[in-house]
Design a protein around this motif. Structure first.
Motif, PDB file in Angstrom:
ATOM      1  N   MET A  33      -9.669 -12.343  13.198  1.00 41.72           N
ATOM      2  CA  MET A  33      -9.946 -11.397  14.285  1.00 41.72           C
ATOM      3  C   MET A  33      -9.658  -9.998  13.773  1.00 41.72           C
ATOM      4  O   MET A  33      -8.708  -9.786  13.017  1.00 41.72           O
ATOM      5  CB  MET A  33      -9.076 -11.690  15.506  1.00 41.72           C
ATOM      6  CG  MET A  33      -9.422 -12.972  16.235  1.00 41.72           C
ATOM      7  SD  MET A  33     -11.009 -12.910  17.090  1.00 41.72           S
ATOM      8  CE  MET A  33     -10.636 -11.844  18.460  1.00 41.72           C
ATOM      9  N   LEU A  34     -10.458  -9.034  14.240  1.00 39.87           N
ATOM     10  CA  LEU A  34     -10.393  -7.665  13.744  1.00 39.87           C
ATOM     11  C   LEU A  34     -10.023  -6.681  14.839  1.00 39.87           C
ATOM     12  O   LEU A  34     -10.499  -6.792  15.975  1.00 39.87           O
ATOM     13  CB  LEU A  34     -11.762  -7.275  13.175  1.00 39.87           C
ATOM     14  CG  LEU A  34     -11.940  -5.839  12.722  1.00 39.87           C
ATOM     15  CD1 LEU A  34     -11.094  -5.551  11.484  1.00 39.87           C
ATOM     16  CD2 LEU A  34     -13.410  -5.559  12.440  1.00 39.87           C
ATOM     17  N   VAL A  35      -9.210  -5.704  14.480  1.00 40.15           N
ATOM     18  CA  VAL A  35      -8.943  -4.539  15.322  1.00 40.15           C
ATOM     19  C   VAL A  35      -9.325  -3.309  14.508  1.00 40.15           C
ATOM     20  O   VAL A  35      -9.043  -3.236  13.316  1.00 40.15           O
ATOM     21  CB  VAL A  35      -7.464  -4.466  15.786  1.00 40.15           C
ATOM     22  CG1 VAL A  35      -6.493  -4.455  14.613  1.00 40.15           C
ATOM     23  CG2 VAL A  35      -7.233  -3.258  16.679  1.00 40.15           C
ATOM     24  N   THR A  36      -9.998  -2.355  15.160  1.00 41.06           N
ATOM     25  CA  THR A  36     -10.346  -1.109  14.490  1.00 41.06           C
ATOM     26  C   THR A  36      -9.494   0.024  15.050  1.00 41.06           C
ATOM     27  O   THR A  36      -9.168   0.037  16.233  1.00 41.06           O
ATOM     28  CB  THR A  36     -11.837  -0.747  14.671  1.00 41.06           C
ATOM     29  OG1 THR A  36     -12.090  -0.438  16.038  1.00 41.06           O
ATOM     30  CG2 THR A  36     -12.743  -1.884  14.215  1.00 41.06           C
ATOM     31  N   GLU A  65       0.886   7.950  19.911  1.00 42.26           N
ATOM     32  CA  GLU A  65       1.165   7.146  21.105  1.00 42.26           C
ATOM     33  C   GLU A  65       0.597   5.737  21.040  1.00 42.26           C
ATOM     34  O   GLU A  65       1.231   4.790  21.491  1.00 42.26           O
ATOM     35  CB  GLU A  65       0.628   7.859  22.347  1.00 42.26           C
ATOM     36  CG  GLU A  65       1.389   9.111  22.707  1.00 42.26           C
ATOM     37  CD  GLU A  65       0.820   9.832  23.919  1.00 42.26           C
ATOM     38  OE1 GLU A  65      -0.186   9.379  24.510  1.00 42.26           O
ATOM     39  OE2 GLU A  65       1.400  10.881  24.285  1.00 42.26           O
ATOM     40  N   ILE A  66      -0.588   5.583  20.505  1.00 36.97           N
ATOM     41  CA  ILE A  66      -1.244   4.268  20.512  1.00 36.97           C
ATOM     42  C   ILE A  66      -0.919   3.461  19.260  1.00 36.97           C
ATOM     43  O   ILE A  66      -0.630   2.265  19.335  1.00 36.97           O
ATOM     44  CB  ILE A  66      -2.767   4.412  20.690  1.00 36.97           C
ATOM     45  CG1 ILE A  66      -3.073   5.059  22.049  1.00 36.97           C
ATOM     46  CG2 ILE A  66      -3.482   3.063  20.548  1.00 36.97           C
ATOM     47  CD1 ILE A  66      -4.516   5.464  22.242  1.00 36.97           C
ATOM     48  N   LEU A  67      -0.963   4.118  18.103  1.00 32.26           N
ATOM     49  CA  LEU A  67      -0.810   3.399  16.839  1.00 32.26           C
ATOM     50  C   LEU A  67       0.582   3.501  16.234  1.00 32.26           C
ATOM     51  O   LEU A  67       0.881   2.810  15.259  1.00 32.26           O
ATOM     52  CB  LEU A  67      -1.836   3.901  15.821  1.00 32.26           C
ATOM     53  CG  LEU A  67      -3.295   3.729  16.226  1.00 32.26           C
ATOM     54  CD1 LEU A  67      -4.208   4.420  15.224  1.00 32.26           C
ATOM     55  CD2 LEU A  67      -3.651   2.253  16.359  1.00 32.26           C
ATOM     56  N   GLY A  68       1.408   4.378  16.788  1.00 31.99           N
ATOM     57  CA  GLY A  68       2.756   4.522  16.248  1.00 31.99           C
ATOM     58  C   GLY A  68       2.825   5.296  14.942  1.00 31.99           C
ATOM     59  O   GLY A  68       3.801   5.166  14.194  1.00 31.99           O
ATOM     60  N   VAL A  69       1.800   6.090  14.643  1.00 30.89           N
ATOM     61  CA  VAL A  69       1.873   6.943  13.456  1.00 30.89           C
ATOM     62  C   VAL A  69       3.035   7.906  13.661  1.00 30.89           C
ATOM     63  O   VAL A  69       3.188   8.496  14.740  1.00 30.89           O
ATOM     64  CB  VAL A  69       0.545   7.709  13.236  1.00 30.89           C
ATOM     65  CG1 VAL A  69       0.674   8.732  12.113  1.00 30.89           C
ATOM     66  CG2 VAL A  69      -0.592   6.738  12.947  1.00 30.89           C
ATOM     67  N   GLU A  71      -0.678   4.111   8.005  1.00 27.98           N
ATOM     68  CA  GLU A  71       0.086   3.900   9.238  1.00 27.98           C
ATOM     69  C   GLU A  71      -0.831   3.509  10.396  1.00 27.98           C
ATOM     70  O   GLU A  71      -0.432   2.721  11.265  1.00 27.98           O
ATOM     71  CB  GLU A  71       0.914   5.140   9.587  1.00 27.98           C
ATOM     72  CG  GLU A  71       2.113   5.313   8.683  1.00 27.98           C
ATOM     73  CD  GLU A  71       3.055   6.409   9.126  1.00 27.98           C
ATOM     74  OE1 GLU A  71       3.147   6.691  10.340  1.00 27.98           O
ATOM     75  OE2 GLU A  71       3.723   7.002   8.243  1.00 27.98           O
ATOM     76  N   MET A  72      -2.040   4.048  10.417  1.00 22.94           N
ATOM     77  CA  MET A  72      -2.999   3.651  11.455  1.00 22.94           C
ATOM     78  C   MET A  72      -3.345   2.168  11.322  1.00 22.94           C
ATOM     79  O   MET A  72      -3.404   1.448  12.324  1.00 22.94           O
ATOM     80  CB  MET A  72      -4.283   4.495  11.345  1.00 22.94           C
ATOM     81  CG  MET A  72      -4.113   5.942  11.786  1.00 22.94           C
ATOM     82  SD  MET A  72      -5.578   6.955  11.430  1.00 22.94           S
ATOM     83  CE  MET A  72      -6.787   6.221  12.586  1.00 22.94           C
ATOM     84  N   ALA A  73      -3.563   1.700  10.104  1.00 21.88           N
ATOM     85  CA  ALA A  73      -3.925   0.290   9.887  1.00 21.88           C
ATOM     86  C   ALA A  73      -2.792  -0.644  10.286  1.00 21.88           C
ATOM     87  O   ALA A  73      -3.020  -1.652  10.964  1.00 21.88           O
ATOM     88  CB  ALA A  73      -4.319   0.066   8.425  1.00 21.88           C
ATOM     89  N   LEU A 107      -9.619   5.625   4.300  1.00 22.75           N
ATOM     90  CA  LEU A 107      -9.770   4.342   4.973  1.00 22.75           C
ATOM     91  C   LEU A 107      -8.637   3.424   4.537  1.00 22.75           C
ATOM     92  O   LEU A 107      -8.220   3.456   3.368  1.00 22.75           O
ATOM     93  CB  LEU A 107     -11.098   3.674   4.605  1.00 22.75           C
ATOM     94  CG  LEU A 107     -12.375   4.453   4.894  1.00 22.75           C
ATOM     95  CD1 LEU A 107     -12.817   5.243   3.680  1.00 22.75           C
ATOM     96  CD2 LEU A 107     -13.480   3.504   5.319  1.00 22.75           C
ATOM     97  N   ALA A 108      -8.146   2.621   5.448  1.00 25.14           N
ATOM     98  CA  ALA A 108      -7.127   1.627   5.128  1.00 25.14           C
ATOM     99  C   ALA A 108      -7.465   0.344   5.869  1.00 25.14           C
ATOM    100  O   ALA A 108      -7.934   0.378   7.008  1.00 25.14           O
ATOM    101  CB  ALA A 108      -5.741   2.119   5.518  1.00 25.14           C
ATOM    102  N   ALA A 109      -7.247  -0.764   5.199  1.00 22.92           N
ATOM    103  CA  ALA A 109      -7.445  -2.081   5.808  1.00 22.92           C
ATOM    104  C   ALA A 109      -6.196  -2.903   5.529  1.00 22.92           C
ATOM    105  O   ALA A 109      -5.600  -2.791   4.455  1.00 22.92           O
ATOM    106  CB  ALA A 109      -8.680  -2.768   5.238  1.00 22.92           C
ATOM    107  N   SER A 110      -5.837  -3.705   6.501  1.00 26.86           N
ATOM    108  CA  SER A 110      -4.628  -4.498   6.363  1.00 26.86           C
ATOM    109  C   SER A 110      -4.860  -5.892   6.928  1.00 26.86           C
ATOM    110  O   SER A 110      -5.503  -6.051   7.962  1.00 26.86           O
ATOM    111  CB  SER A 110      -3.481  -3.813   7.120  1.00 26.86           C
ATOM    112  OG  SER A 110      -2.264  -4.458   6.864  1.00 26.86           O
TER     113      SER A 110
END
Length: 170
Positions: A25-28, A65-69, A87-89, A124-127
């Motif tokens: 499952m993916l989250v962007t 607020e949303i991603l905790g960066v 940090e966003m990923a 870009l970052a992917a995790s």
């Protein structure tokens, strides 16, 4: 009429198929693409089996607020940086049950660039949950806002396919 160029639709279909087979499952977490990654993937029928959610975090406040960066990260490196993308990923995975995240932040133009961070710079970052996090710095150049955003989709999809195929490159 197709919303996206044929190569992007084809890559999106391949990602949906690969992620479905592997039960991923993916989250962007998108900034400069403004939801286009999630949009391209959800153009594919059956994508609800692999797209968990899409987060558009266009402002620094949303990233925090949303991603905790960390605000310290934004202060030290800026929104368009390797550190922020990573940090966003990881933040996207933290606020979602998804198994894979993709995050993008960049300067699509036509303005907003500088010598160290020119128009066309995208990080870009992917995790993968419990796995490796990868980063790419792309310098597409001042090719136009839409073309920078579409080029970012292409790179994001390459990264997601590498994860699905089990061979992410740092």
């Amino acid at each position: 009429m197709a919303l996206f160029p044929p190569d992007i639709e084809s890559a999106a279909a391949r990602i949906v198929a690969e992620f479905r087979v592997k039960s991923l499952m993916l989250v962007t977490a998108e900034s400069c693409t403004g939801g286009l990654i999630a949009g391209a993937l959800t153009e594919i029928a059956g994508s609800s089996t692999v797209v968990e959610r899409g987060l558009v975090t266009y402002t620094n406040r949303a990233k925090v607020e949303i991603l905790g960066v960390a605000q310290q990260t934004l202060d030290a490196f800026g929104a368009v940086s390797r550190e922020t993308a990573l940090e966003m990923a990881t933040g996207a995975l933290a606020c979602s049950p998804a198994s894979v995240s993709i995050a993008v932040t960049g300067i699509a133009g036509p303005g907003g660039g500088s010598a160290p961070k020119p128009v066309g710079l995208v990080h870009l970052a992917a995790s993968a949950r419990g796995g490796k996090t990868m980063h790419r710095e792309m310098r597409y150049g001042d090719i136009g806002r839409s073309d920078v955003r579409l080029a970012t989709l292409r790179t994001a999809f390459e990264m997601l396919l590498e994860i699905a195929e089990g061979k992410p490159q740092a």
